[in-house]
Scaffold this motif. Structure first.
Motif, PDB file in Angstrom:
ATOM      1  N   LEU A  76       0.829  -1.208   0.000  1.00 13.29           N
ATOM      2  CA  LEU A  76       0.000   0.000   0.000  1.00 13.29           C
ATOM      3  C   LEU A  76       0.865   1.261   0.000  1.00 13.29           C
ATOM      4  N   ILE A  77       1.990   1.211   0.709  1.00 11.36           N
ATOM      5  CA  ILE A  77       2.921   2.354   0.693  1.00 11.36           C
ATOM      6  C   ILE A  77       3.452   2.570  -0.716  1.00 11.36           C
ATOM      7  N   LEU A  78       3.827   1.481  -1.372  1.00  4.31           N
ATOM      8  CA  LEU A  78       4.321   1.581  -2.755  1.00  4.31           C
ATOM      9  C   LEU A  78       3.207   2.040  -3.698  1.00  4.31           C
ATOM     10  N   PHE A  79       1.993   1.605  -3.439  1.00  2.41           N
ATOM     11  CA  PHE A  79       0.833   1.990  -4.241  1.00  2.41           C
ATOM     12  C   PHE A  79       0.739   3.517  -4.329  1.00  2.41           C
ATOM     13  N   VAL A  80       0.813   4.165  -3.183  1.00  2.00           N
ATOM     14  CA  VAL A  80       0.726   5.626  -3.135  1.00  2.00           C
ATOM     15  C   VAL A  80       1.991   6.276  -3.680  1.00  2.00           C
ATOM     16  N   ALA A  81       3.157   5.719  -3.285  1.00  2.00           N
ATOM     17  CA  ALA A  81       4.438   6.326  -3.654  1.00  2.00           C
ATOM     18  C   ALA A  81       4.663   6.327  -5.159  1.00  2.00           C
ATOM     19  N   PHE A  82       4.441   5.184  -5.804  1.00  2.00           N
ATOM     20  CA  PHE A  82       4.688   5.105  -7.242  1.00  2.00           C
ATOM     21  C   PHE A  82       3.620   5.860  -8.033  1.00  2.00           C
ATOM     22  N   PHE A  83       2.417   5.948  -7.485  1.00  2.00           N
ATOM     23  CA  PHE A  83       1.390   6.767  -8.116  1.00  2.00           C
ATOM     24  C   PHE A  83       1.870   8.213  -8.223  1.00  2.00           C
ATOM     25  N   PHE A  84       2.377   8.777  -7.117  1.00  2.00           N
ATOM     26  CA  PHE A  84       2.815  10.171  -7.131  1.00  2.00           C
ATOM     27  C   PHE A  84       4.126  10.347  -7.893  1.00  2.00           C
ATOM     28  N   LEU A  85       4.997   9.364  -7.850  1.00  2.00           N
ATOM     29  CA  LEU A  85       6.238   9.457  -8.638  1.00  2.00           C
ATOM     30  C   LEU A  85       5.908   9.559 -10.122  1.00  2.00           C
ATOM     31  N   CYS A  86       5.059   8.654 -10.617  1.00  2.00           N
ATOM     32  CA  CYS A  86       4.718   8.660 -12.040  1.00  2.00           C
ATOM     33  C   CYS A  86       3.910   9.894 -12.415  1.00  2.00           C
ATOM     34  N   LEU A  87       2.978  10.276 -11.560  1.00  2.00           N
ATOM     35  CA  LEU A  87       2.167  11.456 -11.850  1.00  2.00           C
ATOM     36  C   LEU A  87       3.044  12.699 -11.966  1.00  2.00           C
ATOM     37  N   THR A  88       4.006  12.824 -11.071  1.00  2.00           N
ATOM     38  CA  THR A  88       4.910  13.970 -11.104  1.00  2.00           C
ATOM     39  C   THR A  88       5.695  14.004 -12.411  1.00  2.00           C
ATOM     40  N   CYS A  89       6.218  12.850 -12.817  1.00  2.00           N
ATOM     41  CA  CYS A  89       7.031  12.795 -14.036  1.00  2.00           C
ATOM     42  C   CYS A  89       6.195  13.003 -15.296  1.00  2.00           C
ATOM     43  N   PHE A  90       4.959  12.496 -15.303  1.00  2.00           N
ATOM     44  CA  PHE A  90       4.146  12.537 -16.516  1.00  2.00           C
ATOM     45  C   PHE A  90       3.440  13.873 -16.720  1.00  2.00           C
ATOM     46  N   ARG A  91       3.092  14.544 -15.615  1.00  2.00           N
ATOM     47  CA  ARG A  91       2.282  15.756 -15.730  1.00  2.00           C
ATOM     48  C   ARG A  91       3.067  16.955 -16.269  1.00  2.00           C
ATOM     49  N   ASN A  92       4.340  17.016 -15.942  1.00  2.00           N
ATOM     50  CA  ASN A  92       5.139  18.182 -16.364  1.00  2.00           C
ATOM     51  C   ASN A  92       6.521  17.710 -16.787  1.00  2.00           C
ATOM     52  N   HIS A  93       6.760  17.666 -18.097  1.00  2.00           N
ATOM     53  CA  HIS A  93       8.028  17.136 -18.598  1.00  2.00           C
ATOM     54  C   HIS A  93       9.180  18.121 -18.451  1.00  2.00           C
ATOM     55  N   LEU A  94       8.901  19.331 -17.972  1.00  2.00           N
ATOM     56  CA  LEU A  94       9.949  20.346 -17.841  1.00  2.00           C
ATOM     57  C   LEU A  94      10.611  20.348 -16.463  1.00  2.00           C
ATOM     58  N   ILE A  95       9.978  19.731 -15.462  1.00  2.00           N
ATOM     59  CA  ILE A  95      10.557  19.751 -14.124  1.00  2.00           C
ATOM     60  C   ILE A  95      11.753  18.812 -14.055  1.00  2.00           C
ATOM     61  N   TRP A  96      12.597  19.008 -13.043  1.00  2.00           N
ATOM     62  CA  TRP A  96      13.871  18.277 -13.010  1.00  2.00           C
ATOM     63  C   TRP A  96      13.693  16.769 -12.826  1.00  2.00           C
ATOM     64  N   LEU A  97      12.674  16.331 -12.090  1.00  2.00           N
ATOM     65  CA  LEU A  97      12.491  14.892 -11.889  1.00  2.00           C
ATOM     66  C   LEU A  97      12.137  14.203 -13.204  1.00  2.00           C
ATOM     67  N   SER A  98      11.285  14.845 -13.988  1.00  2.00           N
ATOM     68  CA  SER A  98      10.941  14.295 -15.293  1.00  2.00           C
ATOM     69  C   SER A  98      12.157  14.271 -16.218  1.00  2.00           C
ATOM     70  N   ARG A  99      12.977  15.311 -16.152  1.00  2.00           N
ATOM     71  CA  ARG A  99      14.175  15.354 -16.994  1.00  2.00           C
ATOM     72  C   ARG A  99      15.179  14.279 -16.598  1.00  2.00           C
ATOM     73  N   VAL A 100      15.267  13.983 -15.308  1.00  2.00           N
ATOM     74  CA  VAL A 100      16.177  12.915 -14.850  1.00  2.00           C
ATOM     75  C   VAL A 100      15.791  11.586 -15.490  1.00  2.00           C
ATOM     76  N   PHE A 101      14.499  11.281 -15.490  1.00  2.00           N
ATOM     77  CA  PHE A 101      14.054  10.008 -16.058  1.00  2.00           C
ATOM     78  C   PHE A 101      13.945  10.056 -17.581  1.00  2.00           C
ATOM     79  N   SER A 102      14.216  11.203 -18.167  1.00  2.00           N
ATOM     80  CA  SER A 102      14.252  11.313 -19.625  1.00  2.00           C
ATOM     81  C   SER A 102      15.672  11.218 -20.170  1.00  2.00           C
ATOM     82  N   TRP A 103      16.638  10.946 -19.300  1.00  2.00           N
ATOM     83  CA  TRP A 103      18.030  10.800 -19.718  1.00  2.00           C
ATOM     84  C   TRP A 103      18.136   9.657 -20.727  1.00  2.00           C
ATOM     85  N   ALA A 104      18.760   9.921 -21.860  1.00  2.00           N
ATOM     86  CA  ALA A 104      18.740   8.988 -22.991  1.00  2.00           C
ATOM     87  C   ALA A 104      19.206   7.572 -22.639  1.00  2.00           C
ATOM     88  N   PRO A 105      20.383   7.365 -22.000  1.00  2.93           N
ATOM     89  CA  PRO A 105      20.795   5.981 -21.700  1.00  2.93           C
ATOM     90  C   PRO A 105      19.792   5.237 -20.820  1.00  2.93           C
TER      91      PRO A 105
END
Length: 376
Positions: free
Chosen positions: A261-290
């Motif tokens: 259940l902890i992971l349920f909430v945590a990964f929901f917000f991690l993915c939502l953060t990365c997907f909602r705004n591709h300009l923020i630094w967390l999204s850019r980290v996971f957009s690193w080409a390699p």
């Protein structure tokens, strides 16, 4: 570098901004899975020192969350593909089989051949009938959902995936979810997740299936306009809480449900953060080409990296016959062992998965987003 881009970039034509961080999240997830098997195989080499063994155990627990992240992403993509348009069930399942089986069959055959070559390592029953049944069960991806030891260690999660592929189209059809409001669907899946968690708490069971529901809720929130875009700090904080939650010293069914259940909430917000705004630094980290390239071949990597690691550790005594059992070895071997796993994974991806599953001649459905075609 250009060759790498040509071979491992799969969504160049994709217009969705969330495709790139999604690819990176897959790459990160499969690296977490690598850590699980790396820790398992290096354990005999570690000193009896309590601190390094405790750290290795913690890393093993954290690495297990990689599969849960895969389930969230799969829940998001497959549900999103199905809820937006009506699809023939047979055609949908055919595409999923086409996506899963070519690479799986190659690795399955390798495992069978190695089982006969190294009988001491074989999991196949010696009785011919029992052996045939065991191989058939594994070929049909039954271990995991059913209490059967998998021939390919990581293949248990594929039974969860296949179960989700079979059930979610039926749920959408039976409950007429395409005709319901988003609020109704969110309420429905929250109730389902709560009931599943409560059942697993009381009786045990496959509690990790609720991670698919986290992906479903993620899709519904992503499609809405009333949910604010979380800042990077919130997404990163949720991720830290999620992986550290796996270290909570609570065992048994209660511990399994609590950590999930902890992971349920945590990964929901991690993915939502990365997907909602591709300009923020967390999204850019996971957009690193390699990291995205690793994510694009994550299925091939997932299937074969354990076998490559096993081979690497079998050869290790011949390469380092006098290596002392010290904690430095844990860190020194991690990079070369990871690089070692990339070699057969890349070969499997380029020779089998990419031509037969992702780009099978010209039979791709143009209406299916690239992210869905590329996902296992």
């Amino acid at each position: 570098m250009r060759w790498l881009r040509e071979q491992f970039e799969l969504s160049r034509g994709g217009s969705d901004h969330n495709v790139r961080p999604m690819e990176g999240l897959r790459g990160f997830a499969v690296f977490l899975v690598f850590l699980v098997h790396y820790v398992t195989l290096i354990e005999p080499w570690l000193p009896e020192q309590a601190s390094i063994r405790a750290f290795a155990g913690s890393l093993h627990a954290i690495g297990n969350t990689g599969v849960d992240l895969f389930f969230v992403l799969s829940g998001y993509l497959i549900y999103g593909s199905l809820i937006t348009r009506n699809q023939q069930f047979g055609r949908f399942i055919h595409r999923r089989i086409q996506r899963i089986y070519p690479a799986f069959i190659v690795v399955f055959v390798i495992y069978v051949l190695l089982s006969f070559a190294f009988p001491s390592e074989s999991k196949i029953p010696s009785d011919a009938t029992e052996g045939f049944v065991y191989l058939a069960q594994n070929f049909l991806l039954l271990p995991g959902i059913l209490p059967i030891e998998p021939l390919i260690t990581v293949a248990w999660s594929l039974s969860y995936e296949l179960f989700y592929y079979l059930v979610i189209p039926l749920v959408i059809a039976v409950f007429r979810l395409r005709d319901r409001s988003a609020a109704w669907r969110v309420s429905f899946f929250m109730i389902v997740a709560s009931l599943l968690a409560a059942y697993c708490f009381a009786y045990g069971g496959h509690v990790r299936l609720i991670m698919f529901i986290a992906g479903i809720l993620l899709y519904e929130v992503m499609e809405s306009s009333w949910f604010l875009s979380p800042p990077s700090l919130l997404g990163f904080g949720a991720f830290c809480v999620g992986i550290l939650g796996t270290l909570v010293p609570v065992s048994g069914t209660m511990g399994a449900v609590l950590k999930t259940l902890i992971l349920f909430v945590a990964f929901f917000f991690l993915c939502l953060t990365c997907f909602r705004n591709h300009l923020i630094w967390l999204s850019r980290v996971f957009s690193w080409a390699p990291l995205r390239w690793l994510g694009n071949m994550s299925y091939s990597y997932y299937l074969i990296h354990g076998l490559a690691l096993k081979a690497g550790f079998l050869v290790l005594p011949k390469v380092l016959p006098d290596a002392g059992f010290d904690s430095w070895l844990f860190w020194a071997l991690l990079p070369p062992m990871f690089v070692l796993t990339l070699v057969p994974a890349s070969a499997l991806f380029l020779l089998v998965e990419r031509p037969l599953s992702i780009f099978p001649e010209k039979r791709r459905d143009p209406n299916v987003p690239a992210a869905v075609r590329n996902f296992y």
